[in-house]
Write an enzyme that holds these catalytic residues in place. Structure first.
Site, PDB file in Angstrom:
ATOM      1  N   GLY A   1     -29.759 -14.867 -46.202  1.00 11.34           N
ATOM      2  CA  GLY A   1     -31.049 -15.445 -46.593  1.00 11.34           C
ATOM      3  C   GLY A   1     -31.956 -15.694 -45.404  1.00 11.34           C
ATOM      4  N   ASP A   2     -31.391 -16.276 -44.354  1.00 11.27           N
ATOM      5  CA  ASP A   2     -32.173 -16.523 -43.132  1.00 11.27           C
ATOM      6  C   ASP A   2     -32.649 -15.207 -42.512  1.00 11.27           C
ATOM      7  OD1 ASP A   2     -31.930 -19.520 -42.512  1.00 11.27           O
ATOM      8  OD2 ASP A   2     -29.862 -18.957 -42.911  1.00 11.27           O
TER       9      ASP A   2
END
Length: 402
Positions: free
Chosen positions: A173-174
């Site tokens: 996600g990051d």
């Protein structure tokens, strides 16, 4: 340590990187790899948390830091002080891009809002990464990548239906948020050629995950169908799965096209299956996915992974092993392409890491140095860009500003 300027496509672009952890710094890593002049601002006490992160370390030092901070210059500043904030404002007056991944409202609290910075430098592009974005009812929530992965629907799709949804294994996600922020910054740089003005790039980690969820939302909207966890298979797409081998390995075979399937069963010594009405078409194979997987698995169990890979290559069937880090580091294809490279470092000796992506034919990016020591470039950057002399730097250091 060399700090020569980049020669990639972004050479000459000045970037100020604020924030910590992964999403913002990964954005900065990509820009730096492509030649941008990235100045990373870190707190004087301890620096970015990534200096300590990573389940595996060497001599107590992070092995993540050399990668995520490569090609960057480290400047220490206490942004909680008025003097630290003023130094950032001065640096931003000559910058092209500023990246931050604090919780929304933090820059505003420090008098470093995009509006304030752009009032002094109308060409400045501000890339803002946060868990949920700068607007909306969740904007003020703390939001790490793992939370966003769960809330945006990614975790619901990972793993097996009879088990709790796992994480992917990396901070996906990051990383997606960092990549989308890079895309936004590059688009804003292009738009600036026409307008002469910068703008704000607002990226939520949740936005980024939703951006790669294919047709999941549309499927629900049109039919009410909710895509679920299916383990290693893609329902209705067969054969495409992991299969066991005689030597305890796994091979992933994707033989789901009609022609590819015929080549696969020929390699298996069962060419008649390619004309069998039960398996001859994509739809029929999808209906009989489990029995087809069982049939293929009964064959792969009799062969080693090396034999299977050779057979699949010989017959033009997409296939590959399930690689671990050792396999990846030694893979001759990755080595030849520079996807995995060896970098000489002061602290670790020769260190293997992933190379620069994407590859450009005329202005390629490069790895010029790994993540630097905390504050290694503070004096030089503040002297060159702000004209501070040794006494001024000493005074700032004595007050804990740098």
């Amino acid at each position: 340590m060399s700090t020569r300027t980049g020669t990639g496509p972004l050479a000459g672009i000045k970037v100020i990187e604020l924030g910590a952890f992964i999403a913002g710094p990964f954005c900065g890593q990509i820009l730096a790899d492509l030649g941008a002049d990235v100045v990373k601002v870190e707190p004087p006490s301890g620096g970015d948390a990534m200096r300590q992160w990573g389940a595996v370390q060497r001599d107590g030092k992070s092995l993540w830091w050399p990668v995520i901070a490569r090609n960057k210059q480290s400047v220490t500043l206490d942004l909680r002080t008025a003097e630290g904030q003023e130094i950032v404002r001065k640096l931003a007056r000559e910058a092209d891009v500023l990246i931050e991944n604090f919780r929304p409202g933090t820059l505003e609290k420090w008098n470093l809002s995009p509006e304030a910075l752009q009032a002094d430098n109308e060409r400045l592009i501000v890339g803002r990464v946060s868990g949920f974005g700068q607007t909306g009812p969740y904007r003020n929530r703390a939001g790490f990548g793992a939370i966003a992965e769960a809330m945006a629907g990614l975790r619901n799709l990972a793993g097996y239906p009879d088990q709790p949804p796992p994480r992917v294994g990396v901070s996906i996600g990051d990383s997606l948020a960092g990549m989308f922020t890079v895309i936004g910054i590059l688009a804003a740089l292009e738009a600036r050629h026409g307008s002469g003005r910068g703008q704000t790039v607002d990226v939520g980690i949740t936005d980024s995950i939703l951006g790669v969820l294919e047709s999941v939302v549309s499927e629900y909207s049109a039919t009410g169908a909710i895509r679920r966890r299916t383990g290693s298979t893609l329902p209705g797409i067969a054969p495409s799965n992991l299969y066991p081998t005689a030597d305890g390995s796994w091979i992933l075979i994707a033989g789901n096209g009609d022609g590819i399937f015929r080549r696969l069963v020929t390699a298996m010594g069962r060419p008649e299956l390619g004309e069998d009405p039960r398996y001859a078409t994509h739809r029929e194979r999808g209906i009989r996915q489990r029995e087809l997987d069982d049939l293929i698995a009964s064959w792969t169990r009799t062969r080693t992974i090396a034999d299977l890979l050779d057979l699949m290559e010989e017959h033009g069937v997409p296939a590959g092993p399930v690689s671990d880090a050792a396999d990846v580091a030694g893979n001759p294809h990755f080595r030849e392409r520079g996807t995995v490279v060896d970098i000489e470092t002061e602290d670790y000796g020769t260190l293997a890491m992933q190379g620069v992506v994407p590859r450009l034919s005329e202005t390629p990016g490069s790895i010029r140095w790994v993540g630097p020591p905390l504050g290694a470039h503070t004096d030089r950057i503040l002297a060159e860009r702000l004209g501070l002399d040794e006494q001024a730097l000493a005074d700032l250091r004595a007050r804990g500003v740098i």
